[in-house]
Design a protein around this motif. Structure first.
Motif, mmCIF file in Angstrom:
data_model
loop_
_atom_site.group_PDB
_atom_site.id
_atom_site.type_symbol
_atom_site.label_atom_id
_atom_site.label_comp_id
_atom_site.label_asym_id
_atom_site.label_seq_id
_atom_site.Cartn_x
_atom_site.Cartn_y
_atom_site.Cartn_z
ATOM 1 N N TYR A 68 9.422 -92.978 70.058
ATOM 2 C CA TYR A 68 10.113 -92.761 68.774
ATOM 3 C C TYR A 68 10.674 -94.076 68.215
ATOM 4 C CZ TYR A 68 10.243 -87.732 69.986
ATOM 5 O OH TYR A 68 9.916 -86.446 70.321
ATOM 6 N N PHE A 69 10.957 -95.015 69.137
ATOM 7 C CA PHE A 69 11.603 -96.261 68.720
ATOM 8 C C PHE A 69 10.694 -97.491 68.837
ATOM 9 C CE2 PHE A 69 15.107 -93.434 69.603
ATOM 10 C CZ PHE A 69 15.998 -93.715 68.583
ATOM 11 N N THR A 70 9.530 -97.305 69.434
ATOM 12 C CA THR A 70 8.655 -98.465 69.634
ATOM 13 C C THR A 70 7.380 -98.413 68.791
ATOM 14 O OG1 THR A 70 7.626 -97.373 71.553
ATOM 15 C CG2 THR A 70 9.475 -98.875 71.983
ATOM 16 N N SER A 71 7.095 -97.269 68.188
ATOM 17 C CA SER A 71 5.891 -97.173 67.353
ATOM 18 C C SER A 71 6.055 -98.064 66.118
ATOM 19 C CB SER A 71 5.644 -95.720 66.929
ATOM 20 O OG SER A 71 6.763 -95.210 66.233
ATOM 21 N N ASN A 72 4.950 -98.540 65.587
ATOM 22 C CA ASN A 72 4.985 -99.470 64.454
ATOM 23 C C ASN A 72 5.578 -98.855 63.193
ATOM 24 O OD1 ASN A 72 3.843 -101.560 65.939
ATOM 25 N ND2 ASN A 72 1.756 -100.890 65.473
ATOM 26 N N LYS A 73 5.459 -97.566 63.072
ATOM 27 C CA LYS A 73 6.052 -96.885 61.917
ATOM 28 C C LYS A 73 6.890 -95.718 62.420
ATOM 29 C CE LYS A 73 1.919 -94.025 61.251
ATOM 30 N NZ LYS A 73 0.910 -93.566 60.261
ATOM 31 N N ASN A 74 7.647 -95.115 61.531
ATOM 32 C CA ASN A 74 8.489 -93.992 61.917
ATOM 33 C C ASN A 74 7.645 -92.876 62.518
ATOM 34 O OD1 ASN A 74 11.034 -94.997 61.192
ATOM 35 N ND2 ASN A 74 10.669 -94.512 59.038
ATOM 36 N N PHE A 75 8.078 -92.361 63.639
ATOM 37 C CA PHE A 75 7.333 -91.332 64.365
ATOM 38 C C PHE A 75 7.300 -90.026 63.564
ATOM 39 C CE2 PHE A 75 6.272 -88.487 67.863
ATOM 40 C CZ PHE A 75 5.482 -89.278 68.679
ATOM 41 N N PHE A 76 8.383 -89.776 62.805
ATOM 42 C CA PHE A 76 8.490 -88.547 62.012
ATOM 43 C C PHE A 76 8.629 -88.900 60.535
ATOM 44 C CE2 PHE A 76 10.660 -87.728 66.121
ATOM 45 C CZ PHE A 76 9.756 -86.811 66.657
ATOM 46 N N ASP A 77 8.136 -88.011 59.666
ATOM 47 C CA ASP A 77 8.331 -88.248 58.238
ATOM 48 C C ASP A 77 9.703 -87.721 57.812
ATOM 49 O OD1 ASP A 77 8.186 -85.447 57.710
ATOM 50 O OD2 ASP A 77 5.999 -85.549 57.521
ATOM 51 N N ASP A 78 10.053 -87.933 56.578
ATOM 52 C CA ASP A 78 11.398 -87.587 56.098
ATOM 53 C C ASP A 78 11.684 -86.086 56.184
ATOM 54 O OD1 ASP A 78 11.896 -90.218 55.612
ATOM 55 O OD2 ASP A 78 11.577 -90.118 53.440
ATOM 56 N N VAL A 79 10.702 -85.270 55.895
ATOM 57 C CA VAL A 79 10.900 -83.813 55.958
ATOM 58 C C VAL A 79 11.175 -83.388 57.394
ATOM 59 C CG1 VAL A 79 9.815 -81.563 55.615
ATOM 60 C CG2 VAL A 79 9.478 -83.383 53.923
ATOM 61 N N GLU A 80 10.396 -83.937 58.324
ATOM 62 C CA GLU A 80 10.583 -83.605 59.744
ATOM 63 C C GLU A 80 11.945 -84.083 60.243
ATOM 64 O OE1 GLU A 80 5.879 -83.744 61.140
ATOM 65 O OE2 GLU A 80 7.110 -85.571 61.222
ATOM 66 N N LEU A 81 12.340 -85.289 59.838
ATOM 67 C CA LEU A 81 13.651 -85.820 60.238
ATOM 68 C C LEU A 81 14.786 -84.946 59.716
ATOM 69 C CD1 LEU A 81 13.010 -89.630 59.720
ATOM 70 C CD2 LEU A 81 13.587 -88.534 61.891
ATOM 71 N N SER A 82 14.609 -84.420 58.514
ATOM 72 C CA SER A 82 15.625 -83.535 57.938
ATOM 73 C C SER A 82 15.758 -82.266 58.772
ATOM 74 C CB SER A 82 15.243 -83.185 56.497
ATOM 75 O OG SER A 82 16.201 -82.316 55.924
ATOM 76 N N GLU A 83 14.635 -81.727 59.236
ATOM 77 C CA GLU A 83 14.665 -80.528 60.077
ATOM 78 C C GLU A 83 15.289 -80.828 61.435
ATOM 79 O OE1 GLU A 83 11.522 -77.665 60.288
ATOM 80 O OE2 GLU A 83 10.467 -78.596 58.598
ATOM 81 N N ILE A 84 14.980 -82.006 61.983
ATOM 82 C CA ILE A 84 15.572 -82.407 63.267
ATOM 83 C C ILE A 84 17.088 -82.524 63.128
ATOM 84 C CG2 ILE A 84 15.769 -84.324 64.916
ATOM 85 C CD1 ILE A 84 12.750 -84.845 64.373
ATOM 86 N N GLU A 85 17.526 -83.154 62.047
ATOM 87 C CA GLU A 85 18.958 -83.328 61.808
ATOM 88 C C GLU A 85 19.652 -81.977 61.685
ATOM 89 O OE1 GLU A 85 21.856 -86.138 59.087
ATOM 90 O OE2 GLU A 85 19.861 -85.623 58.325
ATOM 91 N N ASP A 86 19.024 -81.058 60.985
ATOM 92 C CA ASP A 86 19.593 -79.722 60.799
ATOM 93 C C ASP A 86 19.678 -78.975 62.132
ATOM 94 O OD1 ASP A 86 20.417 -77.487 58.952
ATOM 95 O OD2 ASP A 86 18.646 -76.560 59.881
ATOM 96 N N ALA A 87 18.636 -79.110 62.943
ATOM 97 C CA ALA A 87 18.620 -78.430 64.244
ATOM 98 C C ALA A 87 19.725 -78.962 65.157
ATOM 99 C CB ALA A 87 17.256 -78.610 64.907
#
Length: 320
Positions: A68-87
């Motif tokens: 999640y922290f070493t990939s060249n780009k964000n592992f999750f897109d903004d929509v997915e991150l929003s769902e993770i934050e909500d969970a």
């Protein structure tokens, strides 16, 4: 319960903290209440975060998040991150979630704080687990004392000093040696310097052994090896020598660096670094590499069950 973010380059302390958390789970339902995921994709992660614990009590979900922290780009897109934050915001009271980021040892790296996932996790229980600096012997001694108390033993100060001198800042190795010392001391609970001397192969022992090999004094080297067998299993001796040779090769090939920089690279105290460099003054790097290769081949044959006799295999590697 709570959400945690553990990160750092001292993976053993991270493992101990996770072990402490898992020990609080109901032992009768541990197979169902403990879950470990390695860099799960979004669907797997969000499913885990939304887990509803059943009747068997609290749950612990450990998420190894290196990618999640070493990939060249964000592992999750903004929509997915929003769902993770909500969970995470709606985390059930009976569920502990731990995101774990193990960093390369002694490289002084930190999580990328610019990543959106980091910003989400930083709102929760964040704890760093850094490697102890080899020169901070008081901190290392304090850790040893704490671990000793957890094992219901105690160590004299000179015993602790000797352990640090021989091991450096390798916490996993300290813990292994403490377990052995507890067995040796039983039924007593006080560990003395003499007990440490009995089980620890010192740098002097290893150096003397390796030096005899490189000088071509094979017979004496074999005698020295047999003395070491009184303290350790052959594979433990091989492991210790391999570790020592790796550090010696680093010291020889990076000798232009300062003792402080070499200390970080090898995990040894600066005093030990200076002492070893002096002793290796007339030793060829090629000889160290050759010896390491011979011992590696012996170790491989032993572990792959190709060796008929372990001790004979090591002796053959010594003879070359």
């Amino acid at each position: 319960m709570a959400v945690y973010f553990f990160y750092g380059d001292e993976d053993y302390n991270i493992e101990l903290e996770l072990s402490k958390m898992s020990s609080k789970l109901n032992p009768d339902f541990k197979s169902m209440s403990l879950q470990t995921l390695d860099n799960p994709d979004f669907s797997t992660l969000i499913s885990a975060l939304r887990t509803t614990p059943m009747m068997f009590g609290d749950m612990l979900i450990i998420i190894n998040a290196e990618e999640y922290f070493t990939s060249n780009k964000n592992f999750f897109d903004d929509v997915e991150l929003s769902e993770i934050e909500d969970a995470l915001k709606n985390n059930p009271e009976t569920l502990n979630i731990v995101f774990v980021l193990k960093l390369p040892r002694d490289e002084n790296k930190k999580p990328d704080s610019r990543r959106k996932l980091y910003k989400i996790l930083s709102k929760y229980n964040v704890k760093e687990f850094p490697t102890f600096k080899t020169y901070k012997t008081a901190e290392i001694a304090g850790w040893i004392k704490t671990q000793a108390r957890n094992k219901d033993i105690s160590l004299n100060d000179d015993a602790i000093s000797l352990l640090i001198e021989q091991i450096g800042n390798n916490l996993r190795e300290f813990d292994t040696e403490l377990d052995k010392l507890k067995l040796i001391a039983y039924p007593e609970k006080k560990i003395t310097r003499k007990m440490v001397e009995e089980i620890c192969i010192s740098n002097e022992d290893l150096f003397g052994f390796a030096d005899l090999i490189m000088q071509g004094e094979r017979d004496k080297a074999l005698l020295e090896f047999n003395k070491l067998l009184d303290k350790k299993h052959p594979l433990e001796i091989l492991s210790a020598i391999q570790t020592m040779l790796r550090k010696w090769i680093i010291l020889k090939t990076k000798s232009s660096l300062s003792p402080g920089e070499l200390s970080k690279l090898t995990g040894q105290h600066e005093f030990v670094v200076k002492q070893t460099l002096q002793k290796l003054k007339n030793t060829k790097t090629a000889d160290l590499v050759k010896l390491k290769e011979n011992l590696y081949e012996a170790e491989f044959r032993i572990k792959s069950a190709e060796a008929i006799d372990i001790i004979s295999e090591v002796e053959c590697a010594i003879i070359g």
